[in-house]
Design a protein around this motif. Structure first.
Motif, mmCIF file in Angstrom:
data_model
loop_
_atom_site.group_PDB
_atom_site.id
_atom_site.type_symbol
_atom_site.label_atom_id
_atom_site.label_comp_id
_atom_site.label_asym_id
_atom_site.label_seq_id
_atom_site.Cartn_x
_atom_site.Cartn_y
_atom_site.Cartn_z
ATOM 1 N N ALA A 155 0.830 -1.210 0.000
ATOM 2 C CA ALA A 155 0.000 0.000 0.000
ATOM 3 C C ALA A 155 0.864 1.259 0.000
ATOM 4 C CB ALA A 155 -0.931 -0.006 1.210
ATOM 5 N N PHE A 156 1.941 1.255 0.776
ATOM 6 C CA PHE A 156 2.833 2.415 0.800
ATOM 7 C C PHE A 156 3.517 2.617 -0.548
ATOM 8 C CE2 PHE A 156 3.047 2.076 5.603
ATOM 9 C CZ PHE A 156 2.407 3.290 5.813
ATOM 10 N N ARG A 157 3.916 1.503 -1.205
ATOM 11 C CA ARG A 157 4.533 1.628 -2.525
ATOM 12 C C ARG A 157 3.544 2.221 -3.524
ATOM 13 N NH1 ARG A 157 6.811 -3.046 -1.245
ATOM 14 N NH2 ARG A 157 8.996 -2.881 -0.808
ATOM 15 N N ASP A 158 2.313 1.752 -3.472
ATOM 16 C CA ASP A 158 1.280 2.271 -4.369
ATOM 17 C C ASP A 158 1.017 3.746 -4.106
ATOM 18 O OD1 ASP A 158 1.066 -0.209 -5.516
ATOM 19 O OD2 ASP A 158 -0.756 -0.782 -4.428
ATOM 20 N N GLY A 159 1.206 4.170 -2.887
ATOM 21 C CA GLY A 159 0.989 5.566 -2.517
ATOM 22 C C GLY A 159 2.224 6.442 -2.686
ATOM 23 N N GLY A 160 3.312 5.855 -3.190
ATOM 24 C CA GLY A 160 4.515 6.640 -3.413
ATOM 25 C C GLY A 160 5.350 6.881 -2.177
ATOM 26 N N ARG A 161 5.160 6.090 -1.148
ATOM 27 C CA ARG A 161 5.919 6.248 0.106
ATOM 28 C C ARG A 161 6.927 5.106 0.242
ATOM 29 N NH1 ARG A 161 3.573 8.848 4.515
ATOM 30 N NH2 ARG A 161 5.708 8.639 5.263
ATOM 31 N N SER A 162 7.947 5.125 -0.586
ATOM 32 C CA SER A 162 8.910 4.029 -0.600
ATOM 33 C C SER A 162 9.679 3.903 0.716
ATOM 34 C CB SER A 162 9.883 4.180 -1.762
ATOM 35 O OG SER A 162 10.617 5.377 -1.630
ATOM 36 N N ASP A 163 9.881 5.019 1.420
ATOM 37 C CA ASP A 163 10.591 4.960 2.701
ATOM 38 C C ASP A 163 9.809 4.127 3.716
ATOM 39 O OD1 ASP A 163 8.670 7.049 2.557
ATOM 40 O OD2 ASP A 163 9.509 7.990 4.353
#
Length: 96
Positions: free
Chosen positions: A69-77
Motif C-alpha cells: 500500500a505504501f509503494r502504491d501511494g509513493g511512500r517508498s521509505d
C-alpha cells in the motif's frame, strides 16, 4: 510457556543492548500482538507455539500488505520499513 515467546524476549534484550532500533521495535510489536491474543476472549491464557506462530504469521502478512500500500501511494521509505519488519518477523516463522 511457548519457546518462541521466550526466544522473542531474549532477542528483545539482545536487540536493546545492541541498540538495534528496527529489531527492538519489531519484536516489541510482536510481543504486544501475542499478549493481546492471550488476553482476548473471556479468560486470559498462555498461547502454544503453534498459536504464537499464527499470530506472527498474521503480523507478517500485515507488514507485507502495508508495504504494498505504501509503494502504491509513493511512500517508498515507509514501504522499506514495513518490508524490514516483515523480514525480522520471518526469522521466527518456520520455513514455508
Amino acid at each position: 510457556m511457548a519457546r518462541i515467546k521466550d526466544r522473542l524476549r531474549t532477542d528483545l534484550t539482545a536487540a536493546m543492548r545492541s541498540k538495534d532500533e528496527l529489531r527492538t521495535a519489531t519484536i516489541r510489536m510482536a510481543l504486544t500482538a501475542i499478549t493481546n491474543a492471550e488476553v482476548a476472549g473471556k479468560q486470559a491464557r498462555q498461547l502454544s507455539d503453534d498459536e504464537v506462530i499464527a499470530v506472527l504469521s498474521k503480523e507478517t502478512k500485515k507488514r507485507r500488505e502495508a508495504a504494498l500500500a505504501f509503494r502504491d501511494g509513493g511512500r517508498s521509505d515507509r514501504a522499506e520499513r514495513e518490508d524490514a519488519e516483515a523480514v525480522v518477523l520471518a526469522d521466527y516463522l518456520p520455513e514455508p
